[in-house]
Design a protein around this motif. Structure first.
Motif, PDB file in Angstrom:
ATOM      1  N   UNK A  26     -53.461  17.392 -43.567  1.00  0.00           N
ATOM      2  CA  UNK A  26     -52.949  17.760 -42.238  1.00  0.00           C
ATOM      3  C   UNK A  26     -53.056  16.582 -41.272  1.00  0.00           C
ATOM      4  N   UNK A  27     -54.098  15.775 -41.436  1.00  0.00           N
ATOM      5  CA  UNK A  27     -54.263  14.604 -40.574  1.00  0.00           C
ATOM      6  C   UNK A  27     -53.112  13.624 -40.805  1.00  0.00           C
ATOM      7  N   UNK A  28     -52.831  13.335 -42.088  1.00  0.00           N
ATOM      8  CA  UNK A  28     -51.797  12.345 -42.412  1.00  0.00           C
ATOM      9  C   UNK A  28     -50.399  12.876 -42.109  1.00  0.00           C
ATOM     10  N   UNK A  29     -50.159  14.153 -42.415  1.00  0.00           N
ATOM     11  CA  UNK A  29     -48.804  14.701 -42.262  1.00  0.00           C
ATOM     12  C   UNK A  29     -48.465  15.064 -40.828  1.00  0.00           C
ATOM     13  N   UNK A  30     -49.445  15.632 -40.106  1.00  0.00           N
ATOM     14  CA  UNK A  30     -49.127  16.195 -38.792  1.00  0.00           C
ATOM     15  C   UNK A  30     -49.898  15.557 -37.642  1.00  0.00           C
ATOM     16  N   UNK A  31     -50.967  14.816 -37.945  1.00  0.00           N
ATOM     17  CA  UNK A  31     -51.792  14.259 -36.858  1.00  0.00           C
ATOM     18  C   UNK A  31     -52.844  15.234 -36.371  1.00  0.00           C
ATOM     19  N   UNK A  32     -53.128  16.275 -37.185  1.00  0.00           N
ATOM     20  CA  UNK A  32     -54.132  17.266 -36.772  1.00  0.00           C
ATOM     21  C   UNK A  32     -55.534  16.720 -37.016  1.00  0.00           C
ATOM     22  N   UNK A  33     -56.397  16.783 -36.001  1.00  0.00           N
ATOM     23  CA  UNK A  33     -57.772  16.338 -36.163  1.00  0.00           C
ATOM     24  C   UNK A  33     -58.707  17.280 -35.411  1.00  0.00           C
ATOM     25  N   UNK A  34     -59.970  16.881 -35.324  1.00  0.00           N
ATOM     26  CA  UNK A  34     -61.003  17.683 -34.670  1.00  0.00           C
ATOM     27  C   UNK A  34     -61.647  16.801 -33.620  1.00  0.00           C
ATOM     28  N   UNK A  35     -61.729  17.295 -32.398  1.00  0.00           N
ATOM     29  CA  UNK A  35     -62.207  16.476 -31.274  1.00  0.00           C
ATOM     30  C   UNK A  35     -63.590  15.923 -31.556  1.00  0.00           C
TER      31      UNK A  35
END
Ligand code: DUT
Ligand code: MG
Length: 148
Positions: free
Chosen positions: A63-72
């Motif tokens: 999800x990080x690589x595909x969409x840029x989703x991360x955790x603050x």
């Protein structure tokens, strides 16, 4: 490790493969994250970690690589004594595209590690070491910042 489902309609979180470090956690709600926005999302579970361990909430790499989703606050810290719902502070790091999350999506992973719990003892002096107070790139080898 004990897991309590606060939301019994979500599947029990498990390792995707035997030997995986992470146990994938589900989003309990739908949400849309605009670029740069963050939101606390429930996972529908509470856990009982053994004393002397810590739960770490890490982002999922796909999800990080595909969409840029991360955790603050990656990795989030779950104290062994915490019995409330595990929540994840998601952030959309993509500069342009919103991210849509649907209830039941696997949004993060829980990793359990042993942790040292040393007593805190105040002293006037610390022992000498080769590194001493050198830090923040003192050993060299860092990238050179360029303008623009
Ligand atoms: O990603 C996270 C991080 C923390 N927590 C829960 C479990 C943890 O034990 C508790 C406290 O976390 P932390 O110590 O990081 O936050 P704090 O801001 O210091 O809160 P507190 O004053 O409650 O310790 O919040 C989560 O559910 N998800
Ligand atoms: Mg704290």
């Amino acid at each position: 490790m004990r897991i309590r489902r606060l939301d019994p309609d979500l599947p029990l979180p498990v390792r995707a493969h035997p030997g995986d470090a992470g146990i994938d956690l589900y989003a309990a709600t739908d949400l849309v994250l605009a670029p740069g926005r963050r939101q606390l999302v429930g996972t529908g579970i509470a856990i009982g970690l053994p004393y002397g361990t810590v739960g770490l909430i890490h982002p999922r790499s796909g999800l990080a690589a595909r969409a840029g989703l991360s955790i603050v606050n990656a990795p989030g810290t779950i104290d062994a004594g915490y019995r409330g719902e595990i929540k994840v502070c998601l952030i959309n790091l993509d500069p342009e595209a919103p991210i849509t999350i649907t209830r039941g999506d696997r949004i993060a992973q829980l990793i359990v590690q042993r942790v040292e719990l040393p007593d805190v003892v105040e002293v006037d002096e610390l022992d000498d070491t080769e590194r001493g107070a050198g830090g923040y790139g003192s050993s060299g080898g860092h990238a050179i910042l360029t303008e623009g």
